[in-house]
Scaffold this active site. Structure first.
Site, short mmCIF file in Angstrom:
data_model
loop_
_atom_site.label_atom_id
_atom_site.label_comp_id
_atom_site.label_asym_id
_atom_site.label_seq_id
_atom_site.Cartn_x
_atom_site.Cartn_y
_atom_site.Cartn_z
N SER A 15 3.88 3.30 8.17
CA SER A 15 3.96 2.99 9.60
C SER A 15 2.63 2.44 10.07
CB SER A 15 4.30 4.25 10.41
OG SER A 15 4.19 3.99 11.80
N TYR A 20 2.55 12.84 12.59
CA TYR A 20 3.23 11.72 11.95
C TYR A 20 2.24 10.66 11.47
CZ TYR A 20 6.30 7.59 11.64
OH TYR A 20 6.95 6.48 11.22
N LYS A 36 1.49 9.45 7.63
CA LYS A 36 1.71 8.06 7.21
C LYS A 36 0.42 7.44 6.69
CE LYS A 36 6.13 7.40 7.95
NZ LYS A 36 7.05 7.21 6.81
#
Length: 262
Positions: free
Chosen positions: A146, A159, A163
């Protein structure tokens, strides 16, 4: 012909998170260039719909309903491919995600959960797939990271950190598995998956999101699938350890993310 390098005729691919969004688009794209596909996710009805699309393109599909947050379930997919199709050539590690929340409203446990879901599952399938691929003709692994793993945005601590780890895992595993297995990644920006549609809707929040992206639009899952296709085929035969941002220019142009407060 140069277009022949984009073919995967009679090759076998495993795609995780294949029931919708980027995973579904990637699985269908791989089928369109000749691959048979093992489709894995939690929701069987979604997988069956994607399998139908794969078969409409003249390729075989095998559905594996499984909770891929469990690394053991992820690792088992390499065996599923061998049992069903007798080979494994491509893996798309698309499983991942995480609950948004800034530092003050998240926990250490949420960070650990994000690592398990985004990194540990990828590692489990990568290890199992590599063992199979190295007994055959080698192959290609494509991880879905991401842009949040490369630029900072409020509310994505767990998150984004996971990533970022996945991005570097891609480089390190590429070094370890070369020359017979190539490992690359795609780092999507804002892509209109079903989850994002619930977040931004069709009103001012969507307009704000589009305006903050240099290309002035939200990405489509097929935008990411096209990059996955490139990295999975011999079109990218001289690439390994690379991360391609499919983000409308956010990372390349050093744009500050204007994300909704979470």
């Amino acid at each position: 012909m140069i277009l022949d390098r984009f073919r995967l005729d009679d090759k076998v691919a495993v795609v995780t998170g294949a029931g919708r969004g980027i995973g579904a688009a990637s699985a269908i794209a791989l089928a369109e260039v000749g691959a048979d596909v093992v489709l894995a996710a939690r929701t069987q009805s979604q997988l069956l719909a994607v399998a139908k699309e794969v078969r409409r393109r003249g390729r075989r599909a095998h559905v594996v309903q499984s909770d891929l947050s469990d690394p053991d379930a992820a690792a088992a997919l390499a065996g599923n491919a061998m049992d069903e199709f007798g080979r494994l050539d491509v893996v798309v590690n698309n499983i991942g995600g995480g609950r948004p929340g800034p530092l003050g409203r998240s926990s250490t446990e949420s960070l650990e959960r994000a690592f398990r879901f985004n990194v540990s599952t990828t590692d489990a399938l990568t290890r199992a797939a590599a063992e199979v691929m190295l007994r055959g003709d080698g192959g290609a692994i494509v991880n879905i990271s991401s842009v949040i793993g490369r630029v900072a945005g409020r509310g994505f601590l767990a998150y984004g950190t996971a990533k970022a780890a996945l991005t570097h895992y891609t480089r390190l595993s590429a070094a370890d598995l070369s020359p017979r297995i190539r490992v690359n990644a795609v780092a999507p920006g804002t892509v209109l998956t079903s989850a994002l549609r619930k977040l931004v809707g069709e009103g001012p929040m969507r307009e704000r999101t589009e305006a903050s992206t240099p290309l002035r639009r939200i990405g489509d899952p097929q935008d990411v699938a096209a990059a996955v296709l490139y990295l999975a085929t011999d079109a990218s035969a001289y690439l390994t350890g690379k991360v391609i941002e499919v983000d409308g220019g956010l990372h390349a142009l050093n744009v500050d993310l204007d994300l909704p407060d979470l």
